[in-house]
Design a protein around this motif. Structure first.
Motif, PDB file in Angstrom:
ATOM      1  N   ALA A 183       0.823  -1.216   0.000  1.00  0.00           N
ATOM      2  CA  ALA A 183       0.000   0.000   0.000  1.00  0.00           C
ATOM      3  C   ALA A 183       0.855   1.263   0.000  1.00  0.00           C
ATOM      4  O   ALA A 183       0.415   2.301  -0.476  1.00  0.00           O
ATOM      5  CB  ALA A 183      -0.924   0.003   1.209  1.00  0.00           C
ATOM      6  N   GLN A 184       2.087   1.169   0.532  1.00  0.00           N
ATOM      7  CA  GLN A 184       2.956   2.345   0.618  1.00  0.00           C
ATOM      8  C   GLN A 184       4.411   1.982   0.360  1.00  0.00           C
ATOM      9  O   GLN A 184       5.266   2.134   1.236  1.00  0.00           O
ATOM     10  CB  GLN A 184       2.832   2.998   1.988  1.00  0.00           C
ATOM     11  CG  GLN A 184       1.464   3.510   2.288  1.00  0.00           C
ATOM     12  CD  GLN A 184       1.382   4.118   3.683  1.00  0.00           C
ATOM     13  OE1 GLN A 184       2.206   3.879   4.549  1.00  0.00           O
ATOM     14  NE2 GLN A 184       0.368   4.916   3.899  1.00  0.00           N
ATOM     15  N   PRO A 185       4.751   1.490  -0.836  1.00  0.00           N
ATOM     16  CA  PRO A 185       6.141   1.151  -1.117  1.00  0.00           C
ATOM     17  C   PRO A 185       7.012   2.401  -1.122  1.00  0.00           C
ATOM     18  O   PRO A 185       6.572   3.468  -1.552  1.00  0.00           O
ATOM     19  CB  PRO A 185       6.081   0.501  -2.495  1.00  0.00           C
ATOM     20  CG  PRO A 185       4.843   1.044  -3.119  1.00  0.00           C
ATOM     21  CD  PRO A 185       3.888   1.294  -1.990  1.00  0.00           C
ATOM     22  N   SER A 186       8.213   2.267  -0.623  1.00  0.00           N
ATOM     23  CA  SER A 186       9.151   3.391  -0.641  1.00  0.00           C
ATOM     24  C   SER A 186       9.724   3.564  -2.036  1.00  0.00           C
ATOM     25  O   SER A 186       9.957   4.662  -2.493  1.00  0.00           O
ATOM     26  CB  SER A 186      10.279   3.152   0.364  1.00  0.00           C
ATOM     27  OG  SER A 186       9.759   3.070   1.667  1.00  0.00           O
ATOM     28  N   GLY A 187       9.967   2.434  -2.694  1.00  0.00           N
ATOM     29  CA  GLY A 187      10.477   2.469  -4.056  1.00  0.00           C
ATOM     30  C   GLY A 187      11.983   2.308  -4.124  1.00  0.00           C
ATOM     31  O   GLY A 187      12.716   2.857  -3.319  1.00  0.00           O
ATOM     32  N   GLY A 188      12.431   1.497  -5.078  1.00  0.00           N
ATOM     33  CA  GLY A 188      13.854   1.330  -5.358  1.00  0.00           C
ATOM     34  C   GLY A 188      14.687   0.972  -4.144  1.00  0.00           C
ATOM     35  O   GLY A 188      14.322   0.115  -3.353  1.00  0.00           O
ATOM     36  N   TRP A 189      15.811   1.655  -4.003  1.00  0.00           N
ATOM     37  CA  TRP A 189      16.743   1.356  -2.908  1.00  0.00           C
ATOM     38  C   TRP A 189      16.145   1.625  -1.544  1.00  0.00           C
ATOM     39  O   TRP A 189      16.626   1.086  -0.540  1.00  0.00           O
ATOM     40  CB  TRP A 189      18.044   2.128  -3.070  1.00  0.00           C
ATOM     41  CG  TRP A 189      18.926   1.510  -4.104  1.00  0.00           C
ATOM     42  CD1 TRP A 189      19.196   1.996  -5.343  1.00  0.00           C
ATOM     43  CD2 TRP A 189      19.631   0.265  -3.999  1.00  0.00           C
ATOM     44  NE1 TRP A 189      20.025   1.123  -6.015  1.00  0.00           N
ATOM     45  CE2 TRP A 189      20.308   0.063  -5.205  1.00  0.00           C
ATOM     46  CE3 TRP A 189      19.745  -0.697  -2.997  1.00  0.00           C
ATOM     47  CZ2 TRP A 189      21.095  -1.056  -5.446  1.00  0.00           C
ATOM     48  CZ3 TRP A 189      20.528  -1.809  -3.228  1.00  0.00           C
ATOM     49  CH2 TRP A 189      21.196  -1.978  -4.439  1.00  0.00           C
ATOM     50  N   ASP A 190      15.103   2.426  -1.461  1.00  0.00           N
ATOM     51  CA  ASP A 190      14.461   2.657  -0.160  1.00  0.00           C
ATOM     52  C   ASP A 190      13.756   1.408   0.351  1.00  0.00           C
ATOM     53  O   ASP A 190      13.445   1.317   1.535  1.00  0.00           O
ATOM     54  CB  ASP A 190      13.480   3.824  -0.240  1.00  0.00           C
ATOM     55  CG  ASP A 190      14.185   5.158  -0.398  1.00  0.00           C
ATOM     56  OD1 ASP A 190      15.347   5.282   0.036  1.00  0.00           O
ATOM     57  OD2 ASP A 190      13.582   6.074  -0.962  1.00  0.00           O
TER      58      ASP A 190
END
Length: 72
Positions: A13-20
């Motif tokens: 529901a709330q991915p940080s994205g990429g390396w995060d």
């Protein structure tokens, strides 16, 4: 030197994205798979995880809520 397998995980529901979403790097595939499974197995953990092989740059394992999935 970097380890071969990278584990990414997050909340769908709330991915940080990429390396995060990066959690760990491990040398052994079995350890990386177990780490990913364990980190998606309870309600307080991220609900998805991917294990990426740095040599092929492909997802070699994926989990949702502690269960391995084939579609990602």
């Amino acid at each position: 030197m970097s380890k071969r397998y990278l584990v990414f995980a997050g909340d769908a529901a709330q991915p940080s994205g990429g390396w995060d979403d990066f959690l760990a790097d491990l040398s052994n595939l079995r350890e990386a798979v177990e780490f990913a499974r364990a980190n998606t197995a309870d309600d307080l953990a991220p609900n998805w995880a991917h294990v990426v092989d740095q040599e092929t740059m492909k997802i070699v394992a994926a989990f949702r809520n502690g269960t391995e999935v084939t579609a990602y």
